[in-house]
Design a protein around this motif. Sequence first.
Motif, short mmCIF file in Angstrom:
data_model
loop_
_atom_site.label_atom_id
_atom_site.label_comp_id
_atom_site.label_asym_id
_atom_site.label_seq_id
_atom_site.Cartn_x
_atom_site.Cartn_y
_atom_site.Cartn_z
N ASP A 169 0.43 -1.48 -0.01
CA ASP A 169 0.02 -0.08 0.13
C ASP A 169 1.02 1.35 0.05
O ASP A 169 0.33 2.03 0.50
CB ASP A 169 -1.18 -0.14 1.78
CG ASP A 169 -2.16 0.89 1.32
OD1 ASP A 169 -2.65 0.97 -0.27
OD2 ASP A 169 -2.97 1.19 1.95
N LEU A 170 1.72 0.62 -0.96
CA LEU A 170 2.70 2.51 -0.81
C LEU A 170 2.21 3.41 -1.83
O LEU A 170 1.63 3.29 -2.71
CB LEU A 170 4.30 2.04 -1.42
CG LEU A 170 4.96 0.82 -0.55
CD1 LEU A 170 6.25 0.93 -1.68
CD2 LEU A 170 5.53 1.67 0.33
N LYS A 171 1.59 4.76 -1.52
CA LYS A 171 1.28 5.92 -1.68
C LYS A 171 1.31 6.69 -1.19
O LYS A 171 1.76 6.87 -0.04
CB LYS A 171 -0.51 5.30 -2.33
CG LYS A 171 -0.71 5.16 -0.46
CD LYS A 171 -2.40 5.18 -0.10
CE LYS A 171 -2.83 5.03 0.83
NZ LYS A 171 -4.04 4.81 0.85
N ILE A 211 -2.47 0.31 -7.56
CA ILE A 211 -2.88 -1.49 -7.13
C ILE A 211 -1.73 -1.59 -8.81
O ILE A 211 -2.21 -1.15 -9.73
CB ILE A 211 -3.86 -1.94 -7.08
CG1 ILE A 211 -4.28 -1.76 -6.70
CG2 ILE A 211 -3.49 -3.51 -7.71
CD1 ILE A 211 -5.90 -1.65 -6.15
N ALA A 212 -0.58 -2.34 -8.95
CA ALA A 212 -0.28 -3.26 -10.04
C ALA A 212 -1.21 -3.40 -10.85
O ALA A 212 -1.93 -4.47 -10.00
CB ALA A 212 1.60 -3.87 -9.45
N TRP A 230 6.28 -1.29 -8.68
CA TRP A 230 5.12 -1.16 -10.00
C TRP A 230 4.49 1.03 -8.29
O TRP A 230 4.50 2.15 -8.95
CB TRP A 230 4.00 -1.19 -9.68
CG TRP A 230 2.39 -0.85 -10.60
CD1 TRP A 230 1.98 -0.03 -9.83
CD2 TRP A 230 2.23 -1.19 -12.13
NE1 TRP A 230 0.83 0.30 -10.61
CE2 TRP A 230 0.94 -0.09 -11.99
CE3 TRP A 230 3.10 -1.24 -13.04
CZ2 TRP A 230 0.99 -0.28 -12.97
CZ3 TRP A 230 2.66 -0.63 -14.80
CH2 TRP A 230 1.34 -0.25 -14.67
N SER A 231 4.00 0.78 -7.31
CA SER A 231 3.31 1.37 -6.56
C SER A 231 4.57 3.10 -7.00
O SER A 231 4.08 3.75 -6.74
CB SER A 231 3.60 1.94 -5.48
OG SER A 231 2.30 -0.17 -5.55
N ILE A 232 6.10 2.34 -6.62
CA ILE A 232 6.99 3.41 -6.30
C ILE A 232 7.03 4.34 -7.98
O ILE A 232 7.22 5.45 -7.92
CB ILE A 232 8.98 2.89 -6.26
CG1 ILE A 232 8.19 2.53 -5.15
CG2 ILE A 232 9.06 3.93 -6.85
CD1 ILE A 232 9.38 1.38 -4.26
N GLY A 233 6.44 3.63 -8.90
CA GLY A 233 6.89 4.36 -9.91
C GLY A 233 5.22 5.10 -10.45
O GLY A 233 5.29 6.57 -11.27
N THR A 256 -8.84 -0.23 -16.15
CA THR A 256 -9.05 0.22 -17.34
C THR A 256 -7.98 0.49 -17.72
O THR A 256 -7.02 -0.11 -18.60
CB THR A 256 -10.29 0.31 -18.27
OG1 THR A 256 -11.49 -0.46 -17.58
CG2 THR A 256 -10.17 -0.13 -20.24
N ARG A 257 -7.96 1.72 -17.08
CA ARG A 257 -6.18 2.30 -17.68
C ARG A 257 -5.07 1.32 -17.23
O ARG A 257 -3.98 1.66 -18.20
CB ARG A 257 -6.05 3.52 -17.16
CG ARG A 257 -7.58 4.51 -18.23
CD ARG A 257 -7.67 6.30 -17.58
NE ARG A 257 -8.40 6.75 -17.51
CZ ARG A 257 -8.53 7.83 -17.48
NH1 ARG A 257 -7.49 9.11 -17.41
NH2 ARG A 257 -9.53 8.67 -18.69
N ILE A 258 -5.65 0.54 -16.41
CA ILE A 258 -3.76 0.14 -15.62
C ILE A 258 -3.74 -0.76 -16.08
O ILE A 258 -2.79 -1.77 -16.26
CB ILE A 258 -3.90 -0.09 -13.69
CG1 ILE A 258 -4.19 0.77 -12.88
CG2 ILE A 258 -2.84 -0.87 -14.03
CD1 ILE A 258 -4.95 0.92 -11.38
#
Length: 323
Positions: A169-171, A211-212, A230-233, A256-258
């Motif tokens: 839950d990196l954010k 979310i990845a 992914w969350s770091i990106g 959908t975009r993810i």
Amino acid sequence: TSPVKPQEKPKATPADPPLPRQNSKTTPPSPPRVIVDQNRQVQYYRVGFLGEGGFARVYEVADGRHSAAQHLACKVVTKSSLKTKKAKTKLYAEIKIHRSLAHPNIVRFQECFEDDENVYMTLELCTSGSLMDMLRRRRRFSECEARFFLVQLIGACHYMHIHQVIHRDLKLGNLFLDSNMNIKVGDFGLAALIENPGERKKTICGTPNYIAPEVLFDTANGHSFEVDTWSIGVILYTLVIGRPPFQTKDVKEIYTRIRDNVYEFPPERRIAPDTKDCITSILTPDPSKRPTLLEILKSPFIELGIVPPFIPVSAHDAPPDFR
Ligand code: ADP
């Protein structure tokens, strides 16, 4: 955005919008003014309210043992919210994982105790809010500042991963700042411990924007450490652009975009090519093709750019000048 409620059985398609973790049937904790740790004979004086989330409320407390009172954060969870086995297991997992970690860029876990009403966790106090609060004031960060935060975040994340912990839950809202503008990763409420090499996790969890894709769309295979990468990106994009890459009002549309890897760099932001390349490589849909944390540190974005040794406190409200 509210975190997705972890689900025991992953769904094939993530059609359901995420549910907040707060259980509306549970009254939030209202701890006494003096919180007592009976076993250690310590009194903590409640001196302020810091925030709430999920089932918890977080207070600033003064540790009664110290004359020049040491202040801590105290996370309080009512026992009435822990009636189910699942809720207890989740809290125990958070405590077990968080207390095992000690790193300068991770909120330090101090003690854990209970009384008849609540479970208490004392934590290192982060007085300067989260990177989300700061982003709201600043609207976006310079690429130099983003580099500084990214290096600290990768350090903390690498430490978690070598200790077999995935944060999940990196954010920006979970990246707290100390009084010297250093990052402290907090909230291990969705963290997972990888106990066997190669083990894959199957619970769909995280916060929609961060979310990845494999969490949502490769439920058969499960996910692992790369979800934090992914969350770091997503975090890096959000720092320099000012909003998350896949952001839209409709959660299904975010997913959908993810899935389709649809995002763009607004040309008016004039993001440097090395920065774009770094973000694009991290946001690689196939987790096995995503760069490792060490590869990100070796990317031209980090290696060829200025990484400031510290961020001045003035950066809370205005961009610092690193020339
Ligand atoms: P939850 O796991 O229930 O979401 P959090 O751990 O995210 O709860 O804490 C909720 C809020 O409390 C945070 O958003 C933040 O405002 C505040 N908070 C949490 N931990 C600290 C801390 N160590 N120092 C200062 N404030 C904190």
